[in-house]
Design an enzyme around this catalytic site. Structure first.
Site, short mmCIF file in Angstrom:
data_model
loop_
_atom_site.label_atom_id
_atom_site.label_comp_id
_atom_site.label_asym_id
_atom_site.label_seq_id
_atom_site.Cartn_x
_atom_site.Cartn_y
_atom_site.Cartn_z
N ARG A 26 -2.90 -10.96 10.06
CA ARG A 26 -3.71 -9.82 9.64
C ARG A 26 -4.40 -10.11 8.32
NH1 ARG A 26 0.77 -5.27 7.75
NH2 ARG A 26 2.18 -6.68 6.64
N ASP B 57 -6.36 -7.85 5.27
CA ASP B 57 -6.35 -6.47 4.81
C ASP B 57 -7.75 -5.88 4.75
OD1 ASP B 57 -3.56 -6.48 4.40
OD2 ASP B 57 -3.81 -7.44 2.45
N ARG C 274 -3.58 -12.89 -2.92
CA ARG C 274 -4.10 -11.94 -3.90
C ARG C 274 -3.12 -11.74 -5.06
NH1 ARG C 274 -5.56 -6.86 -0.38
NH2 ARG C 274 -5.96 -5.98 -2.47
#
Length: 247
Positions: free
Chosen positions: A50, A52, A200
């Site tokens: 995935r 975001d 991140r």
């Protein structure tokens, strides 16, 4: 039943992310709907992982199964006609029956783009994080080097009690390069896998180091703590790109 691999690109600005979410528009759901429309039967689309909300991809991969024979080039044209212009199917190709977009991956490459100029660029603002303070690139490079190798990255993941991190938070980061780009710098990450928001979170801590808030020597202590609260801010999503999934 035959299995097919998709390679795709998207601008994540307008989406809740890759994964299907109730009452929100995801990239996975749009591609899955387009496939079902083109092939005229229900199917499931499985991605390599995935991304975001707001995160982009130049080389996301996915797979699906179908009994229906089709021409991959024609299906690609049909899907791109059905999809919004910020999502594009780059390639459709036959895959081995045991191929899995997520579990067959050997490594992934992510890039994070930093805008270091004091004046924002209106043409890259959706694809970079503008840093409003002066960075010491020597400290940035030194801090990046401390992340290389095999580590428990629990301190650099969100939701440490969910998903793969519960079973195996160990990842091997083989590359973290700093590449100059116009008005900024690109951080290039390659690893055998990434935990949720790992890139991140690492980027946020690198910025703290390069801002002289913490010394690079503190990073091994943060890793050893296995506690997300010991690390620093999460970098915003728009600077992050999934560049390639390597099989």
């Amino acid at each position: 039943m035959s299995r097919y691999k998709l390679t795709l690109a998207y601008d994540g600005t307008n989406y809740c992310g890759w994964q299907v979410q109730t009452e929100k528009t995801s990239i996975q759901s749009l591609i899955q709907q387009a496939l079902q429309t083109a092939l005229r039967h229900p199917l499931n689309l499985t991605g390599s992982g995935r991304t975001d909300a707001g995160v982009h991809a130049q080389g996301q991969t996915a797979h699906f199964d179908t009994d229906l024979p089709f021409d991959p080039a024609r299906l690609r044209l049909s899907l791109n006609a059905l999809l919004p212009p910020d999502i594009r199917i780059l390639l459709i190709e036959p895959a081995a029956p045991d191929f899995h977009a997520r579990y067959s991956a050997q490594s992934k490459i992510y890039h994070y783009h930093l805008h270091l100029d004091r004046i924002a660029n209106p043409f890259t603002r959706l694809y970079r994080w503008q840093i409003h303070k002066k960075l010491d690139l020597g400290l940035l490079k030194a801090a990046a080097a401390t992340f290389l190798g095999t580590h428990d990255f629990t301190s650099f993941t969100n939701e440490p009690q969910r998903g793969s991190v519960v079973h195996d938070p160990i990842r091997t980061l083989t590359r973290l390069d700093l590449t100059p780009i116009p008005q900024g710098i690109r951080l290039e990450f390659q690893a055998d896998g990434f935990l949720y928001k790992m890139v991140r979170n690492i980027t946020g801590t690198l910025i703290e180091c390069a801002s002289n808030k913490i010394p690079p020597s503190q990073i091994p202590l943060i890793l050893a703590a296995k506690d997300r609260r010991k690390a620093f801010m999460t970098a915003p999503p728009q600077g992050l790109f999934l560049v390639e999934v390597i099989y």
